[in-house]
Design an enzyme around this catalytic site. Structure first.
Site, PDB file in Angstrom:
ATOM      1  CE  LYS A 240      -4.265   1.267   0.304  1.00 34.42           C
ATOM      2  NZ  LYS A 240      -5.442   0.633  -0.330  1.00 34.42           N
TER       3      LYS A 240
ATOM      4  CG  ASP B 123      -7.280   3.800  -0.519  1.00 37.59           C
ATOM      5  OD1 ASP B 123      -7.724   2.562  -0.479  1.00 37.59           O
ATOM      6  OD2 ASP B 123      -7.344   4.512   0.333  1.00 37.59           O
TER       7      ASP B 123
HETATM    8  P1  NDP Z   1     -12.956   8.248  -2.666  1.00 36.99           P
HETATM    9  O1  NDP Z   1     -11.738   9.140  -2.327  1.00 36.99           O
HETATM   10  O2  NDP Z   1     -13.591   8.115  -3.866  1.00 36.99           O
HETATM   11  O3  NDP Z   1     -14.077   8.602  -1.609  1.00 36.99           O
HETATM   12  C1  NDP Z   1     -13.754   8.564  -0.191  1.00 36.99           C
HETATM   13  C2  NDP Z   1     -15.254   8.806   0.581  1.00 36.99           C
HETATM   14  O4  NDP Z   1     -15.260   8.716   1.931  1.00 36.99           O
HETATM   15  C3  NDP Z   1     -15.561  10.473   0.304  1.00 36.99           C
HETATM   16  O5  NDP Z   1     -17.073  10.521   0.195  1.00 36.99           O
HETATM   17  C4  NDP Z   1     -14.791  11.052   1.604  1.00 36.99           C
HETATM   18  O6  NDP Z   1     -15.633  12.273   1.943  1.00 36.99           O
HETATM   19  C5  NDP Z   1     -15.118   9.882   2.661  1.00 36.99           C
HETATM   20  N1  NDP Z   1     -14.122  10.104   3.531  1.00 36.99           N
HETATM   21  C6  NDP Z   1     -12.609  10.029   3.467  1.00 36.99           C
HETATM   22  N2  NDP Z   1     -11.852  10.254   4.443  1.00 36.99           N
HETATM   23  C7  NDP Z   1     -13.062  10.800   5.388  1.00 36.99           C
HETATM   24  C8  NDP Z   1     -12.972  10.895   6.642  1.00 36.99           C
HETATM   25  N3  NDP Z   1     -11.767  10.871   7.460  1.00 36.99           N
HETATM   26  N4  NDP Z   1     -14.029  11.063   7.366  1.00 36.99           N
HETATM   27  C9  NDP Z   1     -14.950  10.807   6.797  1.00 36.99           C
HETATM   28  N5  NDP Z   1     -15.430  10.834   5.495  1.00 36.99           N
HETATM   29  C10 NDP Z   1     -14.165  10.485   4.697  1.00 36.99           C
HETATM   30  O7  NDP Z   1     -12.443   6.813  -1.942  1.00 36.99           O
HETATM   31  P2  NDP Z   1     -12.714   5.351  -2.403  1.00 36.99           P
HETATM   32  O8  NDP Z   1     -14.137   5.487  -2.252  1.00 36.99           O
HETATM   33  O9  NDP Z   1     -11.854   4.726  -3.233  1.00 36.99           O
HETATM   34  O10 NDP Z   1     -12.336   4.687  -0.889  1.00 36.99           O
HETATM   35  C11 NDP Z   1     -13.354   4.526   0.286  1.00 36.99           C
HETATM   36  C12 NDP Z   1     -12.760   3.476   1.247  1.00 36.99           C
HETATM   37  O11 NDP Z   1     -12.874   2.246   0.492  1.00 36.99           O
HETATM   38  C13 NDP Z   1     -11.384   3.559   1.812  1.00 36.99           C
HETATM   39  O12 NDP Z   1     -11.538   3.025   3.083  1.00 36.99           O
HETATM   40  C14 NDP Z   1     -10.585   2.511   0.996  1.00 36.99           C
HETATM   41  O13 NDP Z   1      -9.581   2.061   1.434  1.00 36.99           O
HETATM   42  C15 NDP Z   1     -11.518   1.634   0.700  1.00 36.99           C
HETATM   43  N6  NDP Z   1     -11.324   0.942  -0.662  1.00 36.99           N
HETATM   44  C16 NDP Z   1     -11.231   1.409  -1.659  1.00 36.99           C
HETATM   45  C17 NDP Z   1     -11.007   0.505  -2.965  1.00 36.99           C
HETATM   46  C18 NDP Z   1     -11.045   1.065  -4.183  1.00 36.99           C
HETATM   47  O14 NDP Z   1     -10.946   0.236  -5.108  1.00 36.99           O
HETATM   48  N7  NDP Z   1     -11.160   2.479  -4.488  1.00 36.99           N
HETATM   49  C19 NDP Z   1     -10.707  -0.906  -2.695  1.00 36.99           C
HETATM   50  C20 NDP Z   1     -11.014  -1.431  -1.506  1.00 36.99           C
HETATM   51  C21 NDP Z   1     -11.345  -0.619  -0.325  1.00 36.99           C
HETATM   52  P3  NDP Z   1     -14.557  13.671   1.413  1.00 36.99           P
HETATM   53  O15 NDP Z   1     -14.962  13.898  -0.152  1.00 36.99           O
HETATM   54  O16 NDP Z   1     -15.660  14.658   2.248  1.00 36.99           O
HETATM   55  O17 NDP Z   1     -13.480  13.432   1.943  1.00 36.99           O
END
Ligand code: NDP
Length: 449
Positions: free
Chosen positions: A130, A170
């Site tokens: 990662k 991510d």
């Molecule tokens: P994105 O950046 O596309 O979206 C993240 C979302 O989560 C946004 O809505 C963001 O809101 C919110 N968010 C992020 N950090 C925080 C925080 N500290 N507190 C509250 N809300 C938060 O990321 P992904 O959708 O790709 O990833 C989301 C999760 O899924 C993560 O845990 C990631 O590790 C996991 N994941 C992702 C994969 C992928 O293929 N993308 C694969 C497997 C797991 P805001 O815009 O306000 O920050």
């Protein structure tokens, strides 16, 4: 002494605490895995002699580097970036890059550690790694994002490769960022090495269904958990935290399979739409215009926006945490159960606190941990690598079908392993042990590595 660990495992955990001070998320991820491994050491005592748990808890390589870049005003900015190459027993290191101001070594190590077991569960030949940076993409121009990505890759390129380490996206890293990173890699190395990154755009080596894969995969896993309980998603009220890549496609598939998704969120607040979240509008706001979620209620005035609200207070039958780590606490878990929640599938990594998980398990509801439930993203990344290696491009339907088959197999593996090790229906136990055994046996076969 920390309660809950047996006498063989306690010293291992204490050693992890001592060797990795201050890395609380990493400690949490390690503890969650090793507290399920007692029965494994009983069945396979050779793993204790080989110090297999201790070896897996220590990354093979950790890279930390400076990323200098210039903002649009000409000011110099300096960020820190990481790539933790955790375990390559099953294949090249594989795992995404996260851009978020909260990123530090402890977050990247927790994510890299989880990735080892997740990748093993997919049954595909990928190791665990990662990376990321404390860079905050919010409010940055396209040019600033590009300059940052180019600077980051100017160092990272020497550590990655299609047989070595294959980054992806991510939080904060989507197709745009992968494009800038891949472009700089190609430029520096003079090699069109498609398999060096996944999550690429469709016209330059990406896979169909990769964008959808994590969210869809989470719903496929959820469907399996409900199916073995004689239930289904049809007619269930669902809530989804986050509104990024994983959340959007979890909403899409949940709706397609008959669920009614009424709420989603971002770090500032919660949208509740009793008509069901309007996906076209959500995609337009988040994917095309890159606006905040408040725009949803500006466009659809019948929906409600709860500023700084907690999504877990909205009554539902299915909860899908798809935002970030430790976003769902024991208090939230209790509220969800009191209000009728029967299933939770983690689209995000480690979104439920250990105390929250305990509440769900004590209540006997279906709980799918992230390392199993969100493995569809990395699995489809491995399918992207397969397509790149054979210079092929599969159809959406075929790729989605492969994803579904993989998710069903992961569910079955976790379920069977939970039964074999005396904790039927406990997917945390099943996922940890099944992943550990696959990696442990491979490392054992390769000698002292
Ligand atoms: P994105 O950046 O596309 O979206 C993240 C979302 O989560 C946004 O809505 C963001 O809101 C919110 N968010 C992020 N950090 C925080 C925080 N500290 N507190 C509250 N809300 C938060 O990321 P992904 O959708 O790709 O990833 C989301 C999760 O899924 C993560 O845990 C990631 O590790 C996991 N994941 C992702 C994969 C992928 O293929 N993308 C694969 C497997 C797991 P805001 O815009 O306000 O920050």
């Amino acid at each position: 002494m920390v309660a809950g660990l047996d006498e063989k495992l306690e010293p291992i955990y204490q050693d992890v605490l001592r060797r990795n001070p201050g890395e609380t998320e990493f400690h949490q991820a390690v503890r969650e895995v090793i507290e399920t491994l007692g029965p494994v050491l009983v069945k396979y005592p050779e793993f204790a002699e080989q110090k297999m748990i201790q070896r897996i808890c220590e990354p093979e390589r950790q890279i930390i580097f400076r990323v200098p870049w210039q903002d649009d005003r000409g000011q110099i900015q300096i960020n820190r970036a990481f790539r933790v190459e955790f375990n390559s027993a099953l294949g090249p290191y594989k795992g995404g890059m996260r851009f978020h101001p909260s990123v530090y070594l402890g977050i990247i190590k927790f994510l890299g550690f989880e990735q080892i077991f997740k990748n093993a569960l997919t049954g595909l030949p990928i190791g665990g790694g990662k990376g990321g940076s404390d860079f905050d993409p919010k409010g940055k121009s396209d040019c600033e994002i590009m300059r940052f990505c180019q600077s980051l890759m100017t160092e990272l390129y020497r550590h990655i490769g299609d047989h070595t380490d294959v980054p992806a996206g991510d939080i904060g890293v989507g197709e745009r960022e992968v494009g800038y990173l891949f472009g700089q890699y190609k430029r520096i190395t003079n090699r069109y090495e498609s398999g060096v990154m996944t999550g690429k755009g469709l016209s330059w080596g990406g896979s169909r269904a990769r964008r959808e894969a994590t969210g869809y995969g989470t719903i496929f896993f959820l469907e399996e958990m409900l199916r073995v309980r004689g239930n289904s998603l049809v007619g269930k009220t669902c809530i989804v935290s986050g509104s990024g890549n994983v959340a959007i496609y979890a909403i899409e598939k949940a709706k397609a399979l008959g669920g009614r998704v009424i709420a989603c969120s971002d770090s500032n607040g919660v949208v509740v739409d009793r008509d069901g979240i309007d996906l076209d509008l959500l995609k337009q706001i988040k994917e095309v215009e890159r606006r905040r979620l408040t725009a949803y209620v500006q466009e659809k005035t019948s929906a409600t926006y709860l500023e700084n609200g907690c999504i877990w207070t909205i009554p539902c039958q299915v909860a899908l945490p798809c935002a970030t780590q430790n976003e769902l606490t024991a208090k939230d878990a209790k509220t969800l159960i009191e209000q009728g929640c029967i299933a939770v599938a983690e689209g995000a990594n480690m979104p439920t606190t250990p105390e929250g998980i305990r509440v769900f398990q004590d209540a006997g509801i279906a709980f799918g941990p992230g390392k199993a439930a969100n493995a569809g993203g990395v699995a489809t990344s491995a399918l992207e690598m397969q397509q790149n290696a054979s210079r092929d491009s599969w159809t959406f339907d075929y790729t989605e079908q492969r994803l579904k088959t993989i998710m069903v197999a992961i569910h079955r593996r976790c379920h069977e392993t939970s039964e074999e090790f005396g904790a039927p229906g406990n997917y945390v136990v099943g996922a940890n042990i099944a992943g550990f055994l696959k990696v442990g046996h491979a490392m054992s076969a390769m000698g002292l590595i």
